[in-house]
Design a protein around this motif. Structure first.
Motif, PDB file in Angstrom:
ATOM      1  N   TYR A  73       1.349  -1.236  -0.463  1.00 56.76           N
ATOM      2  CA  TYR A  73      -0.381  -0.173   0.038  1.00 56.76           C
ATOM      3  C   TYR A  73       0.822   0.847  -0.297  1.00 56.76           C
ATOM      4  O   TYR A  73       1.757   1.306   1.363  1.00 56.76           O
TER       5      TYR A  73
ATOM      6  N   ALA B 203       2.422   5.229  -2.412  1.00 53.49           N
ATOM      7  CA  ALA B 203       2.041   5.925  -3.738  1.00 53.49           C
ATOM      8  C   ALA B 203       3.700   5.626  -4.286  1.00 53.49           C
ATOM      9  O   ALA B 203       3.484   5.991  -5.636  1.00 53.49           O
TER      10      ALA B 203
ATOM     11  N   GLY C 105      -2.401   1.924  -4.901  1.00 50.55           N
ATOM     12  CA  GLY C 105      -1.963   3.568  -4.650  1.00 50.55           C
ATOM     13  C   GLY C 105      -1.190   4.122  -5.494  1.00 50.55           C
ATOM     14  O   GLY C 105      -0.535   5.767  -5.361  1.00 50.55           O
TER      15      GLY C 105
ATOM     16  N   MET D 202      -3.228   5.198  -8.657  1.00 49.14           N
ATOM     17  CA  MET D 202      -4.728   5.668  -8.527  1.00 49.14           C
ATOM     18  C   MET D 202      -5.452   6.124  -9.608  1.00 49.14           C
ATOM     19  O   MET D 202      -6.692   6.376  -8.933  1.00 49.14           O
TER      20      MET D 202
ATOM     21  N   ILE E 203      -7.528   2.534  -8.769  1.00 46.81           N
ATOM     22  CA  ILE E 203      -9.329   3.275  -7.600  1.00 46.81           C
ATOM     23  C   ILE E 203     -10.116   4.518  -8.043  1.00 46.81           C
ATOM     24  O   ILE E 203     -10.957   4.260  -7.234  1.00 46.81           O
TER      25      ILE E 203
ATOM     26  N   MET F 204     -12.120   2.341  -3.965  1.00 40.99           N
ATOM     27  CA  MET F 204     -11.703   0.905  -3.126  1.00 40.99           C
ATOM     28  C   MET F 204     -12.138  -0.238  -2.924  1.00 40.99           C
ATOM     29  O   MET F 204     -11.752  -1.465  -2.748  1.00 40.99           O
TER      30      MET F 204
ATOM     31  N   ALA G  64       1.208   6.083   1.410  1.00 44.11           N
ATOM     32  CA  ALA G  64      -0.167   5.786  -0.034  1.00 44.11           C
ATOM     33  C   ALA G  64      -1.344   6.721   0.850  1.00 44.11           C
ATOM     34  O   ALA G  64      -1.732   7.533  -0.833  1.00 44.11           O
TER      35      ALA G  64
ATOM     36  N   GLY H   5      -3.193  11.535  -3.879  1.00 47.95           N
ATOM     37  CA  GLY H   5      -3.326  10.044  -2.342  1.00 47.95           C
ATOM     38  C   GLY H   5      -4.272   9.557  -2.462  1.00 47.95           C
ATOM     39  O   GLY H   5      -5.890  10.566  -2.209  1.00 47.95           O
ATOM     40  N   ILE H   6      -4.535   8.359  -1.868  1.00 49.73           N
ATOM     41  CA  ILE H   6      -5.649   7.824  -1.426  1.00 49.73           C
ATOM     42  C   ILE H   6      -6.496   8.861  -0.083  1.00 49.73           C
ATOM     43  O   ILE H   6      -5.294   8.918   0.635  1.00 49.73           O
TER      44      ILE H   6
ATOM     45  N   SER I 283      -9.055   4.870   2.978  1.00 49.37           N
ATOM     46  CA  SER I 283      -8.188   3.865   3.667  1.00 49.37           C
ATOM     47  C   SER I 283      -8.063   2.854   4.807  1.00 49.37           C
ATOM     48  O   SER I 283      -7.961   1.913   5.588  1.00 49.37           O
TER      49      SER I 283
END
Ligand code: ARG
Ligand code: MN
Ligand code: MN
Length: 299
Positions: free
Chosen positions: A121, A123, A173, A195, A198, A203, A229, A245-246, A251
């Motif tokens: 998990y 970036a 991620g 991403m 996602i 998710m 991430a 990001g997430i 998350s």
């Protein structure tokens, strides 16, 4: 009988250049991790931190890698500690420290599984080798090392290689991949939810697909959470933040779905750097996510 989680900290900051990430394990403890997990169905034993030899920065002549010797020594030590946790049939929970610590974590865990799965998990892909790395920083290499690619001393930690197979990893991620990493991902067909996926699929779908993909081919799954991430809005205390990001809620959802799956057999939370953080926001976030991973419910 209550399951036991054993915590081990790896105050490692030699896999990259930003000082302060060695204080990550303390930041996570100050955020109340033991109290939080004790509330759930677990017995918690905090084994403290491994000792890290911190000489002045060195550059290995042959590979160009920064602090190779110290990272190698620390990885061996962490692998031993994690092995002891495995032998005691407890759940290993490792706190970083920069992401280079995964080399030791996976070396300690993987020999107990024929087909260890890994959820990364992050970036980043952390799939660099000395040849492809733009930085020479080992925290950009742990997944490659665990797959058997890269510097020989790192690969040999634990005296076996590879620790994981290409088809047993899923990266979630990703939004900052170096050229060599992209090539490797394509060449080996590594499963990656960037991403873009996602955003596009959501998710829930991403985690359900991850579980479907790993469930039958693996006999245990290690979850490696690099706090970068998440979007830097939620996780400002990281050394290599990447925008876009997430989210916080995505998350939690990811951790909740993984918790429900009951498939996660070990975990680590890395790259928390309290010097770059805002009032331990990122340390607190790590602990909140652990809450969801270990079964906290909203209702
Ligand atoms: N675990 C991390 N935060 N890794 C960041 C890696 C950044 C970059 N890809 C590098 O190799 O240097
Ligand atoms: Mn990262
Ligand atoms: Mn990482």
């Amino acid at each position: 009988m209550k399951r036991t989680i054993k915590i081990i900290g790896a105050p490692m900051d030699l896999g990259q250049l930003r000082r302060g990430v060695d204080m990550g394990p303390s930041a996570i403890r100050y955020a109340g991790v033991v109290e939080r997990l004790e509330h759930l169905e677990f017995e918690i034993e905090d084994l403290g931190d491994i000792a890290i030899d911190r000489p002045r920065t060195t550059i290995d002549e042959k590979s160009g890698l920064r602090n190779l010797q110290s990272v190698t020594a620390a990885s061996e030590l962490l692998a031993k500690k994690v092995t002891e946790i495995m032998e005691s049939r407890s759940f290993p929970l490792v706190f970083g420290g920069d992401h280079s610590i995964s080399i030791g974590t996976l070396a300690g865990i993987s020999k107990y599984y024929k087909n260890l799965g890994v959820i990364w998990y992050d970036a980043h892909g952390d799939l660099n080798t000395p040849e492809t790395s733009p930085s020479g920083n080992i925290h950009g290499m742990p997944l490659a090392v665990s797959l058997g690619l890269g510097e020989e001393h790192l690969i040999k930690i634990g005296e076996y290689s590879p620790k994981v197979k290409f088809e047993n990893i899923v990266i979630i991620g990703a939004r900052s991949l170096d050229e060599g990493e992209k090539e490797l991902i394509k060449e080996k067909g590594i499963k990656v939810f960037t991403m873009h996926e996602i955003d596009r699929l959501g998710m829930t779908y991403v985690i359900e697909e991850t579980i479907k993909y790993l469930k039958d081919r693996t006999d245990g799954i290690h979850l490696s959470v690099d706090l970068d991430a998440l979007d830097p809005i939620y996780a400002p205390g990281v050394g290599t933040p990447v925008n876009g990001g997430i989210s916080y809620r995505e998350s939690h959802l990811a951790m909740e779905l993984l918790s429900e799956s009951k498939l996660i057999t070990s975990a680590e939370f890395v790259e928390v750097n309290p010097i770059l953080d805002e009032k331990n926001k990122t340390g607190n976030l790590a602990v909140e996510l652990m809450g969801s991973l270990f079964g906290e419910k909203l209702l």
